[in-house]
Design an enzyme around this catalytic site. Structure first.
Site, short mmCIF file in Angstrom:
data_model
loop_
_atom_site.label_atom_id
_atom_site.label_comp_id
_atom_site.label_asym_id
_atom_site.label_seq_id
_atom_site.Cartn_x
_atom_site.Cartn_y
_atom_site.Cartn_z
N GLU A 51 -10.45 6.61 4.69
CA GLU A 51 -9.46 5.99 5.56
C GLU A 51 -9.56 6.53 6.99
O GLU A 51 -10.64 6.68 7.54
CB GLU A 51 -8.07 6.13 4.94
CG GLU A 51 -7.99 5.45 3.57
CD GLU A 51 -6.58 5.31 3.05
OE1 GLU A 51 -5.67 4.96 3.81
OE2 GLU A 51 -6.39 5.54 1.83
N ASP B 279 0.85 -1.18 0.00
CA ASP B 279 0.00 0.00 0.00
C ASP B 279 0.90 1.24 0.00
O ASP B 279 2.12 1.15 0.11
CB ASP B 279 -0.93 -0.01 1.21
CG ASP B 279 -2.23 0.73 0.96
OD1 ASP B 279 -2.24 1.67 0.14
OD2 ASP B 279 -3.25 0.38 1.58
#
Length: 668
Positions: free
Chosen positions: A554, A323
């Site tokens: 997020e 990521d």
């Protein structure tokens, strides 16, 4: 002697020519050769620097021509909101990708880079693209099976819908010259306090498994007798997909993003892993590793799960990608020992690292670790082999430079109609009337005066949620060439000068869709936050209140209270306490609504429906019936969380799978 040696000259010349021809012939450039033969040939020709370059993915803002050439960069990405220009056209995107690709092709071996982007609910970074409902809404969609009498027999999941969405998204992504999408997210969100919960189809892994049908939509259908667990991309209208985030990202404690998932191996394999079995079986090309930890071990450093389980036991043949700056977070604080982070992540089995800015630091550290024999060259070769395999499979060597043949696919009418269908099917009716005999929905189109209220009724940015144009999403809209922004002209001009992207979205708000649906004689009054006096004095026939969460992505979306911010609750009370009302909740997850349900006449969970608000009006006014079912348990209070179907003492406000149905009104 001279006459005897003369016949040897043509032979020597022929041998020399054959040697030169053989040197010129490169198997990896021959599309008739099997993929594995091409991979092996190219790998054998590569230097260590070229191999490490293939393992490096950088952000587009770092990708100068010199950097791409000097570091042999293998991949470029657009982070959330990273675009070639404000409101860039598909042509602008193609030209940018071609410029980068040309630099990569000019290197010694001419290995094309692969460009990736977060296309998580449509091509959501791109102006004018179709924005589909976020995954939580798609997890609510159902198809209706009927018996011979035309009666509703059962409501089942609709994997064909997400497959069609995947195919439409792939076309729009390819239209901008991009061959790689960081989707789908196949997390199983077990706690709605998680800021990424809307990226998850459901709390139930069986729903998530079914929705992996989006992968053949993105990549194309696997041919008959295709090699098991081998990556697959059908052609120039498809993209390489990415199953994420491996593994357990939806199970962190208290739903805190990037936190620790505490669960035994049986629970991990039984809840969070099953969708990966399906994704790999469907030929998914890449897998992205999660920021989160499993029982205290960072997934970016978990060799047992990444190499031993994913690659060896499950037989995954594509490449594993980190990521965004994911390896930095192996240490706490992040980046405390970067060389250690590089070492642990590569040994764990990560093949491509999303740097995205410090490419020199990454390549230098990895080169030193290999030269010092801390990381074996066999691990580097395995990583590069997997990356090259995907590039060969998807035809990137034969067609490295995108053209303009698909530019008209972005935001095309058929895709918007598909998104509208998805919105209709995703709506979940939670309450309809004070009693079964006093149902409010479907609403009459002909009425004297209708009140539409709420912060989310006329705001496409709120309607679409996070991961829309900007990473965190935004407020505002642009429809029919007329812009409505919660910014001054000076602010907009300043942002253009600073090359910051303006959060415009092309589409239809819920208010606009209501206006286009009701009878022309019906008077629509919009007030974002009306007070009681305003409602009492206007003699409305009924009201539609649209409230919910602001956009987020997020960690910014993590919430321990899950309340709707003011003026949402006040608007509900002020309106529904006076006139018959239906409340439409725009949210990425269940939120606190128990205190307000008694005053509502009807309640609809619309999730984050995206750009096509007309789908909401289609169902509210009875052109189509409600069919959606809750993909998540709707809790009573946050004190119950985490609360999932099958738990002991399961006492939700609305259970998993709940959803009232209505029939479409006969066409007049």
């Amino acid at each position: 002697m001279a006459t005897r040696r003369a016949p040897m000259l043509p032979i020597l010349f022929l041998l020399c020519w054959l040697s030169t021809a053989q040197a010129a012939y490169m198997k990896y450039k021959d599309p008739s050769r099997p993929v594995e033969v091409r991979v092996k040939d190219l790998l054998n020709r590569m230097t260590l620097a070229e191999k490490i370059g293939q393992m490096t993915q950088i952000e587009r803002t770092s990708a100068t021509e010199q950097v791409l050439k000097d570091y042999f960069i293998g991949s470029i990405l657009s982070g959330g909101g990273s675009v070639p220009a404000p409101r860039a056209s598909a042509r602008d995107w193609v030209n940018m990708v071609n410029q980068f690709q040309s630099a990569c092709l000019s290197t010694r071996l001419g290995i094309p880079m692969i460009y990736g982007i977060d296309a998580v609910h449509g091509h959501n970074n791109v102006y004018n693209a179709t924005i589909f409902p976020h995954n939580v809404g798609l997890g609510a969609t159902r198809q209706i099976s009927s018996l011979f009498r035309g009666l509703i027999h059962a409501c089942d999941l609709d994997p064909d819908l997400v497959k069609r969405i995947g195919a439409a998204t792939a076309l729009e992504v390819r239209a901008t010259g991009i061959p790689y999408a960081f989707a789908p997210c196949i997390a199983v969100c077990r706690d709605p306090r998680w800021g990424r919960c809307y990226e998850s189809y459901s709390e139930d892994h069986r729903v998530v498994q079914t929705m992996t049908e989006i992968i053949p939509g993105l990549q194309g259908d696997l041919p008959a007798n295709y090699t098991k667990d081998y990556p697959y991309v059908s052609g120039k209208s498809n993209v390489a997909a990415c199953a994420k985030h491996f593994v357990g990202d939806g199970g962190t404690q208290k739903g805190i993003n990037e936190n620790n998932t505490v669960i035994d191996l049986g629970g991990l394999l039984g809840i969070h892993m099953p969708a990966y079995y399906d994704a790999i079986a469907k030929g998914v090309s890449t897998v992205m590793v999660s920021y989160s930890s499993w029982n205290g071990v960072k997934m970016h450093a978990n060799r047992h799960l990444v190499t031993n389980f994913l690659k060896r036991k499950l037989g995954f043949q594509g490449f594993v990608i980190s990521d965004w700056q994911g390896i930095d977070r192996i240490t706490s604080p992040a980046d405390a020992n970067y060389t250690y982070s590089v070492q642990m992540s590569i040994i764990a089995g990560i093949d491509m690292v999303m740097v995205p800015y410090d490419y020199s630091g990454f390549t230098s550290a990895l080169t030193t670790l290999v030269n010092d024999k801390v990381i074996p060259i066999s691990r580097i070769n395995d990583a590069v082999k997997r990356i090259l395999r995907v590039k060969f499979v998807m035809g990137l060597f034969e067609n490295p430079l995108p053209d303009l043949s698909l530019v008209d696919q972005v935001g095309k009418k058929e895709h918007r109609e598909l998104a509208r269908e998805a919105v209709r099917k995703s709506l979940v009716l939670l309450k309809n009337g004070k009693s079964a005999k006093e149902q409010l929905l479907p609403l009459p189109k002909k009425a004297d005066k209708i009140l539409v209220a709420g912060s989310h009724a006329d705001n496409l940015g709120y309607q679409c949620g996070g991961w829309t144009i900007e990473w965190q999403g935004g407020s505002g809209r642009i429809t029919g060439g007329k812009s409505k922004q919660l910014k001054t002209v000076l602010q907009i001009e300043t942002e253009i000068v600073n090359s910051r992207y303006i959060p415009f979205v092309a589409g239809t708000t819920i208010l606009e869709s209501i206006r286009s649906t009701v009878d022309p004689a019906t008077n629509i009054v919009f007030s974002e936050a009306p007070d009681v006096g305003f409602v009492q004095s206007n003699n409305f026939s009924y009201a539609i209140v649209v409230v919910g969460e602001p956009p987020y992505a997020e960690t910014a979306g993590d919430s321990l209270n899950l309340t709707i911010a003011e003026p949402g609750p006040s608007t509900i009370q002020n309106v529904c306490g006076v006139v018959k009302c239906v409340v439409v909740i725009i949210s990425g997850r269940p939120v606190v609504i128990q205190p307000y349900v008694p005053v509502m006449d009807a309640l609809v969970a619309a999730w984050l429906p995206g750009s096509e608000g007309q789908g909401v009006a289609d169902v509210l006014f009875g052109d189509f019936g409600f069919t959606g079912k809750l993909p998540r348990t709707w809790f009573r209070t946050v004190d119950q969380l985490p609360l999932n179907v099958g738990d002991q003492n399961y006492d939700p406000l609305f259970p998993f799978g709940f959803g009232l149905t209505t029939k479409a009104r006969p066409a007049s």
